[in-house]
Write an enzyme that holds these catalytic residues in place. Structure first.
Site, PDB file in Angstrom:
ATOM      1  N   GLU A 291      -1.751  -1.127  -5.970  1.00  0.00           N
ATOM      2  CA  GLU A 291      -2.985  -0.510  -6.441  1.00  0.00           C
ATOM      3  C   GLU A 291      -2.740   0.173  -7.775  1.00  0.00           C
ATOM      4  O   GLU A 291      -1.666   0.747  -8.009  1.00  0.00           O
ATOM      5  CB  GLU A 291      -3.482   0.529  -5.431  1.00  0.00           C
ATOM      6  CG  GLU A 291      -3.938  -0.038  -4.113  1.00  0.00           C
ATOM      7  CD  GLU A 291      -4.294   1.049  -3.125  1.00  0.00           C
ATOM      8  OE1 GLU A 291      -5.449   1.095  -2.677  1.00  0.00           O
ATOM      9  OE2 GLU A 291      -3.412   1.857  -2.804  1.00  0.00           O
TER      10      GLU A 291
ATOM     11  N   CYS B 284     -13.540  -2.413  12.038  1.00  0.00           N
ATOM     12  CA  CYS B 284     -14.735  -2.872  11.327  1.00  0.00           C
ATOM     13  C   CYS B 284     -15.973  -2.706  12.206  1.00  0.00           C
ATOM     14  O   CYS B 284     -16.007  -3.207  13.346  1.00  0.00           O
ATOM     15  CB  CYS B 284     -14.563  -4.333  10.917  1.00  0.00           C
ATOM     16  SG  CYS B 284     -15.981  -4.993   9.998  1.00  0.00           S
TER      17      CYS B 284
ATOM     18  N   CYS C 204     -12.965  -4.837   5.358  1.00  0.00           N
ATOM     19  CA  CYS C 204     -12.452  -5.674   6.447  1.00  0.00           C
ATOM     20  C   CYS C 204     -11.849  -6.952   5.872  1.00  0.00           C
ATOM     21  O   CYS C 204     -12.528  -7.698   5.153  1.00  0.00           O
ATOM     22  CB  CYS C 204     -13.572  -6.006   7.424  1.00  0.00           C
ATOM     23  SG  CYS C 204     -13.032  -7.074   8.784  1.00  0.00           S
TER      24      CYS C 204
ATOM     25  N   ASP D 287      -3.106   1.230   7.074  1.00  0.00           N
ATOM     26  CA  ASP D 287      -2.211   0.939   5.945  1.00  0.00           C
ATOM     27  C   ASP D 287      -1.948  -0.563   5.824  1.00  0.00           C
ATOM     28  O   ASP D 287      -1.879  -1.110   4.718  1.00  0.00           O
ATOM     29  CB  ASP D 287      -0.882   1.679   6.117  1.00  0.00           C
ATOM     30  CG  ASP D 287      -1.031   3.185   5.967  1.00  0.00           C
ATOM     31  OD1 ASP D 287      -2.075   3.616   5.427  1.00  0.00           O
ATOM     32  OD2 ASP D 287      -0.118   3.916   6.384  1.00  0.00           O
TER      33      ASP D 287
ATOM     34  N   ASP E  96       0.859  -1.187   0.000  1.00  0.00           N
ATOM     35  CA  ASP E  96       0.000   0.000   0.000  1.00  0.00           C
ATOM     36  C   ASP E  96       0.890   1.230   0.000  1.00  0.00           C
ATOM     37  O   ASP E  96       1.713   1.415   0.909  1.00  0.00           O
ATOM     38  CB  ASP E  96      -0.911  -0.001   1.224  1.00  0.00           C
ATOM     39  CG  ASP E  96      -1.754   1.258   1.308  1.00  0.00           C
ATOM     40  OD1 ASP E  96      -2.522   1.524   0.367  1.00  0.00           O
ATOM     41  OD2 ASP E  96      -1.637   1.994   2.312  1.00  0.00           O
TER      42      ASP E  96
ATOM     43  N   CYS F 108     -17.731  -6.621  12.438  1.00  0.00           N
ATOM     44  CA  CYS F 108     -17.195  -7.729  13.242  1.00  0.00           C
ATOM     45  C   CYS F 108     -16.247  -7.285  14.339  1.00  0.00           C
ATOM     46  O   CYS F 108     -15.830  -8.095  15.164  1.00  0.00           O
ATOM     47  CB  CYS F 108     -16.501  -8.747  12.338  1.00  0.00           C
ATOM     48  SG  CYS F 108     -14.923  -8.171  11.647  1.00  0.00           S
TER      49      CYS F 108
ATOM     50  N   CYS G 299     -14.065 -10.110   7.567  1.00  0.00           N
ATOM     51  CA  CYS G 299     -15.438 -10.442   7.174  1.00  0.00           C
ATOM     52  C   CYS G 299     -15.836  -9.890   5.813  1.00  0.00           C
ATOM     53  O   CYS G 299     -16.897 -10.236   5.291  1.00  0.00           O
ATOM     54  CB  CYS G 299     -16.424  -9.948   8.242  1.00  0.00           C
ATOM     55  SG  CYS G 299     -16.578  -8.140   8.335  1.00  0.00           S
TER      56      CYS G 299
END
Length: 375
Positions: A254, A327, A308, A337, A172, A330, A311
């Protein structure tokens, strides 16, 4: 086959420097004339444009046959650009009008005043790259801001064996931290950002002053910041690719094309984003991965820092702060990051282990243009 540009500094004497300068100026003038004709008559096909302007480029601008062809080829790449022309900063060369002798550290170039031999300064790593190259396909003569001269040699290499990845290392790219990988290792951007902030404050002060001395200082400052950023990106990309190669993993990043137009930031954050050399870092990661035989995958960046990894729930509320992920579904929490890097790794691994699904998957390997991957 892969191409790598090797940059070497030239050390011409005064007479040779004048010949190089005239060549760069005439090459730019020839390109602008050919561009004017191409726009006026809507001629963008290389061979049609050559028939229209070749004789004029030879007669009016004193270019040799091959330099004229290189000027026409450069103009052909400008199709779709509605404005702007060419500045007198560089000249393109092919194998017939450029030759290199690594032993004597000289390069032979065609100019508007005939052929010249120019001494080069070749460092150890550059010498290694030039000696191990399968061939030198040509190069580009570049005039620096301070009237220095450089040659960018286009070296061709055999492709190394491509690693059969046993996993995926997601990376990232960010501003506070330059990069964070899916192992949790953080590459801090604190020092780089402090240097940029200091330079930004100094630039503002010098621009307000506006004297000749201030302008000279601004020019020197610009080059210093660029060199520093380039060094940081080289060091960081080398570490990341070496880690992926050592652990037999592919790399996932990305696809950040158009990020400056997509994101909405507060005014204090805009200067930081626009001075962030993420494209340069991505390019360095790309070619270093290709040279090392490490597969490189680009994935869709949407919600990488909001989804997340436990989940799969994605929501803006999952990011209560810039640094924290929590999250709301959950309760999983962690550094934002790191969570983004894990999601990037998961998407990258899914990409290389599924059939290509078209442009929507936004995947590419080894630096291919997104949408045309080699899977």
């Amino acid at each position: 086959m892969s191409l790598l540009s090797v940059k070497c500094k030239l050390i011409p004497d005064a007479s040779t420097a004048e010949k190089l300068s005239r060549t760069v100026n005439q090459f730019a003038n020839a390109c602008n004339y050919a561009l004017q004709v191409a726009r006026r008559d809507n001629i963008w096909n290389k061979f049609a444009l050559q028939r229209a302007v070749y004789a004029d480029l030879r007669a009016e601008y004193g270019l040799s046959a091959n330099l004229a062809i290189r000027a026409i080829a450069r103009v052909g790449k400008r199709k779709g650009h509605k404005a702007g022309g060419f500045k007198a900063t560089s000249v393109d060369y092919d194998q017939r009008i450029l030759s290199v002798n690594v032993d004597t550290e000289t390069v032979s170039l065609s100019t508007v005043d005939g052929r010249v031999k120019v001494p080069m300064r070749i460092a150890g790593y550059q010498r290694h790259l030039l000696r191990t190259a399968k061939s030198i396909q040509g190069g580009q003569l570049v005039r620096g801001r301070d009237s220095s001269w450089y040659i960018h040699l286009w070296c061709e290499y055999d492709d190394p064996p491509v690693l059969d990845p046993q996993g995926m290392l997601g990376v990232d790219l960010g501003i506070v931290n330059i990069a964070t990988d899916s192992d949790g290792e953080t590459y801090s951007g604190k020092h780089l950002n402090s240097v940029r902030h200091r330079h930004r404050r100094l630039r503002k002060k010098l621009q307000k002053k506006g004297t000749k001395g201030a302008k000279r200082r601004l020019k020197k400052l610009s080059g210093k910041e660029t060199r520093f950023s380039n060094h940081v990106n080289h060091t960081l990309s080398k570490r990341i690719v070496a880690k992926a190669q050592r652990t037999e993993r592919a790399l996932a990043l990305e696809d950040l094309q158009g990020i400056r137009e997509r994101v909405r930031l507060r005014r204090p954050q805009r200067a930081t984003l626009h001075s962030w050399a993420f494209f340069d870092l991505g390019q360095k990661l790309r070619y270093k991965a290709e040279r090392a035989g490490v597969p490189l995958v680009f994935v869709d960046p949407r919600n990488t820092s909001r989804q997340c990894p436990a989940c799969g729930h994605a929501e803006r509320a999952n990011r209560p702060t810039q640094a924290l992920f929590r999250c709301v579904a959950c309760g999983y929490s962690g550094a934002a990051d790191y969570v983004a890097a894990v999601n990037i790794a998961v998407r990258g691994w899914a990409a290389v282990n599924r059939p290509y699904l078209g442009e929507a998957s936004r995947v590419s390997l080894h630096g291919s243009v997104p949408g045309s991957p080699r899977l």
